[in-house]
Each structure stands twice: as C-alpha cells, then as structure tokens.
Motif scaffolding. Structure first.
Motif, PDB file in Angstrom:
ATOM      1  N   LEU A 266      41.124  23.509  30.890  1.00  0.00           N
ATOM      2  CA  LEU A 266      40.089  24.509  31.102  1.00  0.00           C
ATOM      3  C   LEU A 266      40.734  25.835  31.459  1.00  0.00           C
ATOM      4  CD1 LEU A 266      37.040  25.215  31.563  1.00  0.00           C
ATOM      5  CD2 LEU A 266      37.417  24.581  33.973  1.00  0.00           C
ATOM      6  N   PRO A 267      40.549  26.894  30.653  1.00  0.00           N
ATOM      7  CA  PRO A 267      41.142  28.203  30.996  1.00  0.00           C
ATOM      8  C   PRO A 267      40.589  28.730  32.317  1.00  0.00           C
ATOM      9  CG  PRO A 267      40.386  28.150  28.706  1.00  0.00           C
ATOM     10  CD  PRO A 267      39.839  26.928  29.368  1.00  0.00           C
ATOM     11  N   VAL A 268      41.475  29.316  33.114  1.00  0.00           N
ATOM     12  CA  VAL A 268      41.098  29.905  34.400  1.00  0.00           C
ATOM     13  C   VAL A 268      41.425  31.395  34.329  1.00  0.00           C
ATOM     14  CG1 VAL A 268      41.435  29.845  36.898  1.00  0.00           C
ATOM     15  CG2 VAL A 268      41.600  27.733  35.569  1.00  0.00           C
ATOM     16  N   GLU A 269      40.391  32.217  34.257  1.00  0.00           N
ATOM     17  CA  GLU A 269      40.595  33.639  33.988  1.00  0.00           C
ATOM     18  C   GLU A 269      40.887  34.463  35.242  1.00  0.00           C
ATOM     19  OE1 GLU A 269      40.952  34.614  31.058  1.00  0.00           O
ATOM     20  OE2 GLU A 269      40.159  32.895  29.965  1.00  0.00           O
ATOM     21  N   ALA A 270      40.171  34.208  36.358  1.00  0.00           N
ATOM     22  CA  ALA A 270      40.363  34.954  37.615  1.00  0.00           C
ATOM     23  C   ALA A 270      40.284  36.463  37.389  1.00  0.00           C
ATOM     24  CB  ALA A 270      41.691  34.583  38.264  1.00  0.00           C
ATOM     25  N   GLU A 271      39.096  36.939  37.062  1.00  0.00           N
ATOM     26  CA  GLU A 271      38.899  38.364  36.799  1.00  0.00           C
ATOM     27  C   GLU A 271      39.318  39.208  37.994  1.00  0.00           C
ATOM     28  OE1 GLU A 271      35.242  41.438  35.652  1.00  0.00           O
ATOM     29  OE2 GLU A 271      34.920  39.255  35.722  1.00  0.00           O
ATOM     30  N   GLY A 272      40.036  40.296  37.700  1.00  0.00           N
ATOM     31  CA  GLY A 272      40.505  41.194  38.735  1.00  0.00           C
ATOM     32  C   GLY A 272      41.891  40.891  39.242  1.00  0.00           C
ATOM     33  N   HIS A 273      42.585  39.961  38.607  1.00  0.00           N
ATOM     34  CA  HIS A 273      43.933  39.619  39.076  1.00  0.00           C
ATOM     35  C   HIS A 273      44.902  40.766  38.804  1.00  0.00           C
ATOM     36  CE1 HIS A 273      45.637  39.137  35.032  1.00  0.00           C
ATOM     37  NE2 HIS A 273      44.565  38.457  34.700  1.00  0.00           N
ATOM     38  N   PRO A 274      46.011  40.841  39.575  1.00  0.00           N
ATOM     39  CA  PRO A 274      47.023  41.883  39.334  1.00  0.00           C
ATOM     40  C   PRO A 274      47.698  41.701  37.987  1.00  0.00           C
ATOM     41  CG  PRO A 274      47.270  40.893  41.513  1.00  0.00           C
ATOM     42  CD  PRO A 274      46.321  40.036  40.760  1.00  0.00           C
ATOM     43  N   ARG A 275      48.388  42.734  37.532  1.00  0.00           N
ATOM     44  CA  ARG A 275      49.107  42.654  36.260  1.00  0.00           C
ATOM     45  C   ARG A 275      50.393  41.844  36.393  1.00  0.00           C
ATOM     46  NH1 ARG A 275      47.465  46.313  32.354  1.00  0.00           N
ATOM     47  NH2 ARG A 275      45.967  47.890  33.046  1.00  0.00           N
ATOM     48  N   ASP A 276      51.012  41.873  37.565  1.00  0.00           N
ATOM     49  CA  ASP A 276      52.301  41.210  37.769  1.00  0.00           C
ATOM     50  C   ASP A 276      52.161  40.037  38.717  1.00  0.00           C
ATOM     51  OD1 ASP A 276      53.518  43.147  36.175  1.00  0.00           O
ATOM     52  OD2 ASP A 276      53.859  44.476  37.884  1.00  0.00           O
ATOM     53  N   SER A 277      53.105  39.098  38.619  1.00  0.00           N
ATOM     54  CA  SER A 277      53.142  37.954  39.527  1.00  0.00           C
ATOM     55  C   SER A 277      54.586  37.539  39.745  1.00  0.00           C
ATOM     56  CB  SER A 277      52.327  36.785  38.974  1.00  0.00           C
ATOM     57  OG  SER A 277      52.959  36.240  37.829  1.00  0.00           O
ATOM     58  N   ILE A 278      54.797  36.691  40.749  1.00  0.00           N
ATOM     59  CA  ILE A 278      56.133  36.191  41.052  1.00  0.00           C
ATOM     60  C   ILE A 278      56.230  34.702  40.781  1.00  0.00           C
ATOM     61  CG2 ILE A 278      57.878  35.917  42.866  1.00  0.00           C
ATOM     62  CD1 ILE A 278      56.667  38.415  44.203  1.00  0.00           C
ATOM     63  N   SER A 279      55.289  33.937  41.325  1.00  0.00           N
ATOM     64  CA  SER A 279      55.290  32.494  41.111  1.00  0.00           C
ATOM     65  C   SER A 279      53.919  31.947  41.468  1.00  0.00           C
ATOM     66  CB  SER A 279      56.382  31.809  41.934  1.00  0.00           C
ATOM     67  OG  SER A 279      56.114  31.961  43.320  1.00  0.00           O
ATOM     68  N   ALA A 280      53.734  30.630  41.241  1.00  0.00           N
ATOM     69  CA  ALA A 280      52.454  29.995  41.543  1.00  0.00           C
ATOM     70  C   ALA A 280      52.704  28.589  42.065  1.00  0.00           C
ATOM     71  CB  ALA A 280      51.565  29.954  40.303  1.00  0.00           C
ATOM     72  N   ALA A 281      51.797  28.103  42.934  1.00  0.00           N
ATOM     73  CA  ALA A 281      51.925  26.770  43.503  1.00  0.00           C
ATOM     74  C   ALA A 281      50.538  26.210  43.789  1.00  0.00           C
ATOM     75  CB  ALA A 281      52.757  26.800  44.788  1.00  0.00           C
ATOM     76  N   PRO A 282      50.280  24.953  43.414  1.00  0.00           N
ATOM     77  CA  PRO A 282      48.989  24.331  43.744  1.00  0.00           C
ATOM     78  C   PRO A 282      48.846  24.155  45.248  1.00  0.00           C
ATOM     79  CG  PRO A 282      50.134  23.116  41.995  1.00  0.00           C
ATOM     80  CD  PRO A 282      51.125  24.075  42.575  1.00  0.00           C
ATOM     81  N   VAL A 283      47.644  24.408  45.751  1.00  0.00           N
ATOM     82  CA  VAL A 283      47.394  24.240  47.184  1.00  0.00           C
ATOM     83  C   VAL A 283      46.439  23.092  47.462  1.00  0.00           C
ATOM     84  CG1 VAL A 283      47.822  26.676  47.651  1.00  0.00           C
ATOM     85  CG2 VAL A 283      45.489  25.918  47.185  1.00  0.00           C
ATOM     86  N   GLY A 284      45.900  22.461  46.417  1.00  0.00           N
ATOM     87  CA  GLY A 284      44.934  21.395  46.589  1.00  0.00           C
ATOM     88  C   GLY A 284      43.520  21.924  46.658  1.00  0.00           C
TER      89      GLY A 284
END
Length: 355
Positions: A266-284
C-alpha cells in the motif's frame, strides 16, 4: 469601428496562446505542500560517562542490542609504515553497559593489538570481535570471556550474496535457498519473519515465500517511480509492520514508501513531507519514523507528515526490543529512544575518554 490589421490580430492571438502555455506550465510545476513546522525539541535525559583509556584513544564503535545492553570499542591507530604484511597499528579497549549507558565496565580484549578492530552484537546478547585481518572472538557472557573462531561467529541467517556480483542470490546460513525468486537483478534486500514468511526485494519488485525459499510468489510494487535504484525491506520489532522503501541515485532524497497490507503493498504518501531525508525505522503500531535534516517525522497510511518533538537526529535503527537508536554523524551524538509506537522517552548518551 476600427479593425486591427491581420498581422496585428495574429500577434494578439499568439500572445494569448503563449500566455495560456505559461499558465498551464505553472500549474504542472507547482511545488509540493510546504512541510509542517517542526515543534521545539522535547526534554530528554542525559547519561554522561567517562571511560579510562590512554591518551589518543577514540570511540570507534558504540553499539546497542536493546534499551539496556551495549558495547563500545575505543581504538588508537597509527599510520602503517609499510603496505604489506601485519602492521599491528591499532590498539583496542573494550567496554560494556547493562544499564543503557548509565555506566560502562572495562573488559579484557582477547587481541588488543591488530591491523584494525571491529565489534558486533548478536541477537542473543553475544559480543563478537574481529582483530583484523582474520582473528575472530566470541563472548556469550557480556565480554567476560572470549573464545577464538576461525570464521565470523555471528553470520546472518539470511543474506544476499554477493555485493560485487551483478547476479546475486539469497543465502540461508551460507547456502543458497532451494529456489530463486523470479525477480530482476540485482537483489537488494531480504527480510525474514520467523514462523511467518520470507521477503526478498529486487531492483524492480518483491517476492514472498512461506516455505523457506522452496517456492515464491511475486508481489507487485504499485506506482514505483522510474528513477528508483534500490528497494529496501524493514520490519518493526514485533514483525507486525513491514515497510518497503525505494531509494534513488540522490542519497538524501525522501524515499517512496509502501506498507504491507493484506499481502499487498500500500503506497504511503504522507503529504507535506520534507524533500530530503536521512534514514527511516519502523516504530510499531503502524507508523514509520523518518529522520530528516530538520528533525524526525512520522508517516502512516492515510495520514499526512507528522513532525515530532523528538530531540534525536541522524541515522535511525530499530533495536531488538523496539527501542530506537539514533546517531548524529555531524555532532557525534548518540540517542536511545525506549518505549513503543510513537511514545518515546529519549536519552542522550555521552561516552568520553578520560582526559
């Protein structure tokens, strides 16, 4: 009534046509919504410790298994005088903690002088040391004692081999799986959920096996953009949430994100997110934390970008018990975020050599 000459009328029509193209072009190139302002950082606990090492030693590796157990390797290295043979240019000191970095205890390193040193923690609490280039040591009692090993004593149960080869395969305990998934090369990520399923991501899609690699089902990744270069699988500590991240040649670009929902992505769009990122981690709890240059935000299906007041910055990783570990490479700060889901009690760790 004055009639405009045909040439002038044509010029008017041309101007209107060009103006129309300009308006359409502006609509097509409209920027994405501006990110929601990040709230001021919340309060946090500071745990500051000093370890006794000779002058010139620096923290090479600080690693945590969960909110309590961790190990640190301090080294002092000099430039080799020659480029071949055994240089013995690096000396190591080992420390462990069982209270989340509140205090650190020195342990005897089994081979403190070598070409270089590495530290790895096993999921069962083991401490593995590599005295480069070839001597391995394993401890099952938090570094109190070590036994030598001729090979890596903590091999990954599932891994993709090999990084330098265009054709890569999935290995289980060092051996190829019974069957290979029908995915385009190169394979880029593998994720095992014990007792449930095994996932593999390739250059352009994913596949899942419910029988430990004997058979595979290809799972389409909808809406994957053309410039995607790598797909990476991530799971929450309880293995309930599985995420797929798509990176591009731009290393800091915000990734495309999908969450596994009923066996489909399922695509997760998250409107309004920043253009750049560093990393990602699931939090539950159905949420994913994404660190950016301006702070950490949360994304979830059907929701916009949610900035947090978390004080941590930098690279994010989910530990065995669901604790988040954050490392800011710019400042050297290390953070522990115990808790569950979006509720975290942040701890900033300072570990310094005695001066």
């Amino acid at each position: 009534m004055t009639v405009a000459p045909p040439r002038a009328l044509g010029a008017v029509v041309l101007v209107l046509a060009l103006a129309g193209c300009s308006v359409v072009d502006v609509v097509r190139r409209s920027p994405p919504p501006r990110p929601t302002p990040t709230p001021p950082p919340a309060a946090f606990e500071l745990r500051s410790s000093v370890v006794r090492v000779p002058a010139g030693f620096h923290a090479r590796t600080v690693s945590f298994l969960d909110a309590r157990f961790g190990a640190a390797l301090f080294t002092k290295c000099s430039l080799p005088k020659r480029r071949v043979g055994n240089h013995n240019d690096c000396t190591a000191r080992l420390f462990v903690t069982d209270d989340g970095g509140g205090s650190w205890v020195a342990r005897d390193h089994p081979e403190p002088v070598a070409d270089g040193h590495q530290l790895t923690l096993g999921v069962g609490g083991q401490v593995a040391l590599l005295a480069e280039p070839q001597h391995w040591y394993l401890s099952n009692d938090a570094g109190r004692t070590f036994r030598p090993s001729t090979v890596d004593p903590l091999p990954a149960e599932y891994e993709i081999c090999c990084d330098r080869e265009p054709e890569r395969e999935v290995l289980r305990s060092g051996r190829p799986l019974p069957a290979a998934p029908a995915l385009s090369q190169p394979l880029t990520s593998v994720l095992a959920r014990p007792g449930r399923d095994l996932w593999v991501a390739g250059a352009e899609g994913t596949a899942v096996s419910g029988d430990d690699g004997r058979s595979w089902t290809t799972v389409v990744v909808p809406g994957r953009e053309a410039d995607v270069t790598q797909l990476t699988l991530r799971a929450s500590a309880d293995n309930e949430d599985v995420w797929l991240l798509a990176g591009t040649v731009a290393p800091r670009a915000y990734p495309q994100i999908w969450r596994l929902d009923g066996g489909a992505w399922l695509p997760v769009e998250a409107e309004g997110h920043p253009r750049d990122s560093i990393s990602a981690a699931p939090v539950g709890g159905g949420a994913l934390a994404v660190s950016t240059p301006s702070g950490i935000g949360l994304v979830a299906p059907g929701q916009g970008w949610r900035p947090t007041d978390w004080p941590a910055r930098g690279l994010l990783r989910t530990l065995r018990d669901g604790t988040l570990l954050a490392r800011d490479d710019l400042t050297g700060a290390l953070w522990l975020g115990p808790g569950g889901g979006t509720r975290r009690a942040w701890i900033k760790l300072e570990l310094r050599p005695e001066t």
